[in-house]
Design a protein around this motif. Structure first.
Motif, mmCIF file in Angstrom:
data_model
loop_
_atom_site.group_PDB
_atom_site.id
_atom_site.type_symbol
_atom_site.label_atom_id
_atom_site.label_comp_id
_atom_site.label_asym_id
_atom_site.label_seq_id
_atom_site.Cartn_x
_atom_site.Cartn_y
_atom_site.Cartn_z
ATOM 1 N N ALA A 6 41.782 -50.549 -71.068
ATOM 2 C CA ALA A 6 41.433 -51.692 -70.217
ATOM 3 C C ALA A 6 41.299 -51.249 -68.774
ATOM 4 N N LEU A 7 40.341 -51.844 -68.066
ATOM 5 C CA LEU A 7 40.146 -51.629 -66.639
ATOM 6 C C LEU A 7 40.332 -52.962 -65.924
ATOM 7 N N VAL A 8 41.232 -52.979 -64.945
ATOM 8 C CA VAL A 8 41.523 -54.191 -64.186
ATOM 9 C C VAL A 8 41.240 -53.914 -62.716
ATOM 10 N N THR A 9 40.321 -54.659 -62.114
ATOM 11 C CA THR A 9 40.038 -54.479 -60.689
ATOM 12 C C THR A 9 40.933 -55.400 -59.860
ATOM 13 N N GLY A 10 41.073 -55.065 -58.579
ATOM 14 C CA GLY A 10 41.950 -55.849 -57.708
ATOM 15 C C GLY A 10 43.387 -55.815 -58.182
ATOM 16 N N ALA A 11 43.837 -54.639 -58.636
ATOM 17 C CA ALA A 11 45.137 -54.523 -59.304
ATOM 18 C C ALA A 11 46.291 -54.231 -58.352
ATOM 19 N N SER A 12 46.052 -54.233 -57.057
ATOM 20 C CA SER A 12 47.116 -53.852 -56.120
ATOM 21 C C SER A 12 48.115 -54.970 -55.861
ATOM 22 N N SER A 13 47.810 -56.188 -56.275
ATOM 23 C CA SER A 13 48.740 -57.297 -56.044
ATOM 24 C C SER A 13 48.339 -58.492 -56.903
ATOM 25 N N GLY A 14 49.184 -59.513 -56.919
ATOM 26 C CA GLY A 14 48.852 -60.804 -57.495
ATOM 27 C C GLY A 14 48.414 -60.764 -58.940
ATOM 28 N N ILE A 15 47.320 -61.476 -59.231
ATOM 29 C CA ILE A 15 46.824 -61.606 -60.599
ATOM 30 C C ILE A 15 46.476 -60.246 -61.194
ATOM 31 N N GLY A 16 45.846 -59.383 -60.428
ATOM 32 C CA GLY A 16 45.449 -58.080 -60.945
ATOM 33 C C GLY A 16 46.639 -57.226 -61.335
ATOM 34 N N GLU A 17 47.654 -57.199 -60.497
ATOM 35 C CA GLU A 17 48.851 -56.409 -60.806
ATOM 36 C C GLU A 17 49.543 -56.943 -62.061
ATOM 37 N N ALA A 18 49.733 -58.269 -62.124
ATOM 38 C CA ALA A 18 50.388 -58.866 -63.287
ATOM 39 C C ALA A 18 49.583 -58.613 -64.560
ATOM 40 N N THR A 19 48.262 -58.689 -64.459
ATOM 41 C CA THR A 19 47.409 -58.472 -65.634
ATOM 42 C C THR A 19 47.500 -57.030 -66.114
ATOM 43 N N ILE A 173 35.920 -66.522 -69.345
ATOM 44 C CA ILE A 173 36.041 -66.962 -67.957
ATOM 45 C C ILE A 173 37.441 -67.529 -67.752
ATOM 46 N N ILE A 174 38.132 -67.049 -66.734
ATOM 47 C CA ILE A 174 39.452 -67.561 -66.358
ATOM 48 C C ILE A 174 39.283 -68.401 -65.103
ATOM 49 N N GLU A 175 39.798 -69.634 -65.135
ATOM 50 C CA GLU A 175 39.655 -70.564 -64.012
ATOM 51 C C GLU A 175 41.037 -70.948 -63.474
ATOM 52 N N PRO A 176 41.640 -70.074 -62.649
ATOM 53 C CA PRO A 176 42.967 -70.389 -62.128
ATOM 54 C C PRO A 176 42.938 -71.548 -61.133
ATOM 55 N N GLY A 177 44.013 -72.309 -61.137
ATOM 56 C CA GLY A 177 44.245 -73.300 -60.086
ATOM 57 C C GLY A 177 45.033 -72.648 -58.961
ATOM 58 N N GLY A 178 46.023 -73.361 -58.440
ATOM 59 C CA GLY A 178 46.844 -72.796 -57.378
ATOM 60 C C GLY A 178 47.777 -71.725 -57.920
ATOM 61 N N VAL A 225 51.157 -66.511 -65.179
ATOM 62 C CA VAL A 225 50.487 -67.532 -65.982
ATOM 63 C C VAL A 225 49.074 -67.068 -66.326
ATOM 64 N N VAL A 226 48.407 -66.483 -65.354
ATOM 65 C CA VAL A 226 47.052 -65.963 -65.571
ATOM 66 C C VAL A 226 47.093 -64.719 -66.450
ATOM 67 N N ALA A 227 48.007 -63.800 -66.141
ATOM 68 C CA ALA A 227 48.105 -62.562 -66.909
ATOM 69 C C ALA A 227 48.374 -62.837 -68.383
ATOM 70 N N ASN A 228 49.238 -63.798 -68.659
ATOM 71 C CA ASN A 228 49.544 -64.125 -70.052
ATOM 72 C C ASN A 228 48.342 -64.737 -70.763
ATOM 73 N N ALA A 229 47.576 -65.557 -70.047
ATOM 74 C CA ALA A 229 46.361 -66.129 -70.638
ATOM 75 C C ALA A 229 45.348 -65.037 -70.957
#
Length: 277
Positions: A6-19, A173-178, A225-229
């Motif tokens: 798997a390749l995850v971009t924007g992985a330095s923090s937040g959703i990308g890191e958790a994913t 498509i992932i559609e995160p809220g807050g 929550v996003v990473a688990n989805a």
């Protein structure tokens, strides 16, 4: 069976890191990519392979894909997560900044998708996960350029899903809220810098207060929550095409579908505290 990659971009923090961490826990060989490798030291220490990647640089994108194929021979999951929110009045935003918003949030994701698709087609399997937003279904004042990128990403993802389904490739498509990340604070700074004075100053102050308020930070959902989805999506035999998750996503998307435009306008003005005139 070979270990999936798997390749995850924007992985330095937040959703990308958790994913990246979630996919690693699921047994994937994970490449976490970001412009600043130094911010991914903890990911590297946990066994995740890190890459320096600028999604606006074609040479950087090609080099990343080439490295992954050389080292693992495959790419099974691409998570296009890199992005940011360029907030400010459409009139005030410099056109170069507007172009950069599209370069990062749309063209970078789609170019990387172009580069991985031949490998997914050859193996007759793969999943492309595009991180959109509830902002790809709704709109807010002074977020026009940002919303434009997410609306575009939604349409491109839908078209891509039809194009590649015959090759065994899923598009999700992932559609995160807050979500509790750095995103809100950065967007708040952007809106004040761009439109904090002048004709849109009152709106900018209200939007910045909403984006950066401690109350919003407390009610926002965890990036997990996003990473688990995403974990559920990539391991499902038949994943859903869309996952609306996190604070406010499902109700706001539903209200946008149910309400007439003017009624939804009034709701958004109320929610953001922006004056009508």
């Amino acid at each position: 069976m070979p270990t999936k990659t798997a390749l995850v971009t924007g992985a330095s923090s937040g959703i990308g890191e958790a994913t990246a961490r979630r996919l690693s826990a699921l047994g994937y060989t994970v490449y976490g990519a970001a412009r600043r490798v130094d911010r991914m030291r903890e990911l590297a220490a946990s066994g995740i392979r890190t890459l320096s990647l600028d999604v606006t640089d074609d040479t950087s994108l090609q080099a990343a894909v080439d490295q992954i194929i050389a080292e693992t021979g495959r790419i099974d999951v691409l998570v296009n997560n890199a992005g940011y929110g360029s907030y400010g009045a459409i009139e005030d935003t410099a056109i170069d900044e507007a172009r950069r918003q599209f370069d990062v949030n749309v063209f970078g994701a789609m170019r990387l998708t172009q580069l991985v698709l031949p490998h997914m087609r050859a193996q007759r399997a793969g999943t492309i996960v595009n991180i959109s937003s509830m902002g790809g279904k709704i709109y807010t004042p002074l977020g026009g350029w940002y919303h434009g990128t997410k609306f575009a990403l939604e349409a491109l993802s839908d078209a891509l899903r039809l194009e590649v389904q015959g090759f065994g490739i899923d598009v999700v498509i992932i559609e995160p809220g807050g979500i509790a990340t750095e995103w809100g604070g950065i967007a708040a700074e952007n809106v004040l810098t761009t439109s904090g004075s002048g004709a849109y100053g009152a709106q900018a102050a209200a939007v910045a207060k909403t984006l950066g308020s401690p109350a919003a930070a407390q009610r926002d959902s965890s990036p997990w929550v996003v990473a688990n989805a995403i974990g559920r999506a990539v391991t499902a035999r038949r994943p859903k095409t869309r996952y609306a998750i996190g604070f406010g996503a499902k109700p706001l998307i539903a209200l946008r579908w149910l309400l007439p435009d003017r009624a939804f306008d009034a709701l958004i003005r109320l929610a953001t505290g922006t004056p009508r005139r």
